[in-house]
Design a protein around this motif. Structure first.
Motif, PDB file in Angstrom:
ATOM      1  N   SER A 131       0.810  -1.216   0.000  1.00 35.74           N
ATOM      2  CA  SER A 131       0.000   0.000   0.000  1.00 35.74           C
ATOM      3  C   SER A 131       0.845   1.269   0.000  1.00 35.74           C
ATOM      4  CB  SER A 131      -0.952   0.014   1.202  1.00 35.74           C
ATOM      5  OG  SER A 131      -0.237  -0.057   2.421  1.00 35.74           O
ATOM      6  N   ALA A 141      -1.433  -3.757   3.055  1.00 32.11           N
ATOM      7  CA  ALA A 141      -2.835  -3.888   3.451  1.00 32.11           C
ATOM      8  C   ALA A 141      -3.252  -5.335   3.223  1.00 32.11           C
ATOM      9  CB  ALA A 141      -3.711  -2.944   2.635  1.00 32.11           C
ATOM     10  N   SER A 143      -6.208  -8.574   3.969  1.00 27.23           N
ATOM     11  CA  SER A 143      -7.605  -8.863   4.278  1.00 27.23           C
ATOM     12  C   SER A 143      -7.886 -10.344   4.075  1.00 27.23           C
ATOM     13  CB  SER A 143      -8.555  -8.032   3.396  1.00 27.23           C
ATOM     14  OG  SER A 143      -8.467  -8.451   2.054  1.00 27.23           O
ATOM     15  N   PHE A 159      -3.160  -3.919   8.734  1.00 24.79           N
ATOM     16  CA  PHE A 159      -2.033  -3.263   8.083  1.00 24.79           C
ATOM     17  C   PHE A 159      -0.758  -3.806   8.713  1.00 24.79           C
ATOM     18  CE2 PHE A 159      -4.842   0.095   6.449  1.00 24.79           C
ATOM     19  CZ  PHE A 159      -4.246   0.332   5.210  1.00 24.79           C
ATOM     20  N   HIS A 216      -6.807  -0.705  13.228  1.00 21.83           N
ATOM     21  CA  HIS A 216      -5.787  -0.908  12.194  1.00 21.83           C
ATOM     22  C   HIS A 216      -5.377   0.450  11.626  1.00 21.83           C
ATOM     23  CE1 HIS A 216      -7.103  -5.064  12.414  1.00 21.83           C
ATOM     24  NE2 HIS A 216      -8.342  -4.656  12.174  1.00 21.83           N
ATOM     25  N   SER A 220      -1.129   4.665   2.886  1.00 22.47           N
ATOM     26  CA  SER A 220      -1.465   4.446   1.479  1.00 22.47           C
ATOM     27  C   SER A 220      -0.883   5.605   0.692  1.00 22.47           C
ATOM     28  CB  SER A 220      -2.984   4.372   1.280  1.00 22.47           C
ATOM     29  OG  SER A 220      -3.563   5.674   1.368  1.00 22.47           O
ATOM     30  N   GLU A 237     -13.827   3.277   8.015  1.00 28.38           N
ATOM     31  CA  GLU A 237     -12.517   3.658   7.463  1.00 28.38           C
ATOM     32  C   GLU A 237     -12.376   5.168   7.395  1.00 28.38           C
ATOM     33  OE1 GLU A 237      -9.954   3.381   3.268  1.00 28.38           O
ATOM     34  OE2 GLU A 237     -11.857   2.311   3.488  1.00 28.38           O
TER      35      GLU A 237
END
Length: 251
Positions: A131, A141, A143, A159, A216, A220, A237
């Motif tokens: 990122s 990043a 997931s 992260f 988190h 970026s 976010e």
């Protein structure tokens, strides 16, 4: 000294100065490239029993930093695949995928006698990407989404931020230089995101009125990203541009 000689010396001096500047710029550019870590992709897919799809980054090379990065990314992946508390977490991705399938088969056997139909396949999707990277820090990043037939999938976000000098993982308090002041910057961004949810700012504050630590935090290309996890396994976010966050960032 005649005019022609003076002209030649002046031009020679100018040429030499330009050459030195060019050499310095090339050297600095080369050093910058050396500080950037090359990243490639690791992919794994298996749909024979359950559906498993993995697409994660990996650092190239055998440096200590690259090895630390790859170990942490692999650990995130293996932990995401680990759903049976009765067995130990594997430290190999393919072994973890096999254990995930074994858990599915064991669960299916337990339910076969009571099922009216076929048990749907379990699904797991694990993704990651680079990122952000500069000469001091590198962020990934990560997931995972796991569907084991529940009402909604289980989602995990993370992260992974690394200090490039030490290879240490960096958390929220490592990234923010003045937490109390930074919360004044974060709060309006959080309020804006909460406007489209059923939650209020008080849900994200401690008993003393301060903001809770984001679950988190990472970098970026657009700025600092902060995630709060909600009780319903959703995420709020916040993206704070570097122009607003830079004064509070350690890296």
């Amino acid at each position: 000294m005649n005019k022609q000689i003076c002209y030649m010396l002046t031009n020679a001096s100018s040429w030499l100065k330009n050459s030195i500047i060019t050499a310095l710029l090339l050297t600095l550019n080369s050093c910058e490239k050396e500080r950037l870590i090359a990243i490639s992709n690791y992919e794994y897919a298996n749909g024979e029993i359950s559906v498993i799809e993995i697409n994660i980054p990996q650092a190239e090379g055998q440096t200590e930093l690259a090895n630390k990065i790859n170990r942490k990314i692999k650990a995130f992946t293996c932990n995401a695949l680990h759903i049976d508390a009765g067995v130990n977490v594997k430290n190999d991705i393919e072994a973890s995928a096999k254990a995930f399938n074994t858990s599915y088969n064991n669960f299916k056997k337990l339910l076969d006698e009571n099922l009216l139909g076929e048990l749907p396949n379990w699904e797991v999707f694990i993704d990651g990407e680079l990122s952000y990277q500069n000469e001091l820090i590198i962020s990934f990043a990560m997931s995972s989404i796991i569907n084991t037939g529940g009402i909604k999938p289980i989602t995990q976000l993370s992260f992974l931020n690394f200090d490039k000098a030490t290879g240490n993982i960096l958390q929220y308090d490592d990234l923010i230089s003045n937490r109390d002041t930074f919360e004044n910057i974060l709060e309006p961004y959080l309020i804006k995101e909460l406007n489209s949810s059923s939650l209020s700012l008080s849900d994200f504050k401690n008993n003393n009125g301060t903001l809770k630590t984001p679950d988190h935090t990472g970098y970026s290309e657009s700025g600092l990203v902060l995630f709060y996890q909600t009780p319903k396994n959703n995420f709020i976010e916040c993206l704070i541009p570097f122009t607003k966050a830079n004064d509070y960032l350690v890296y």
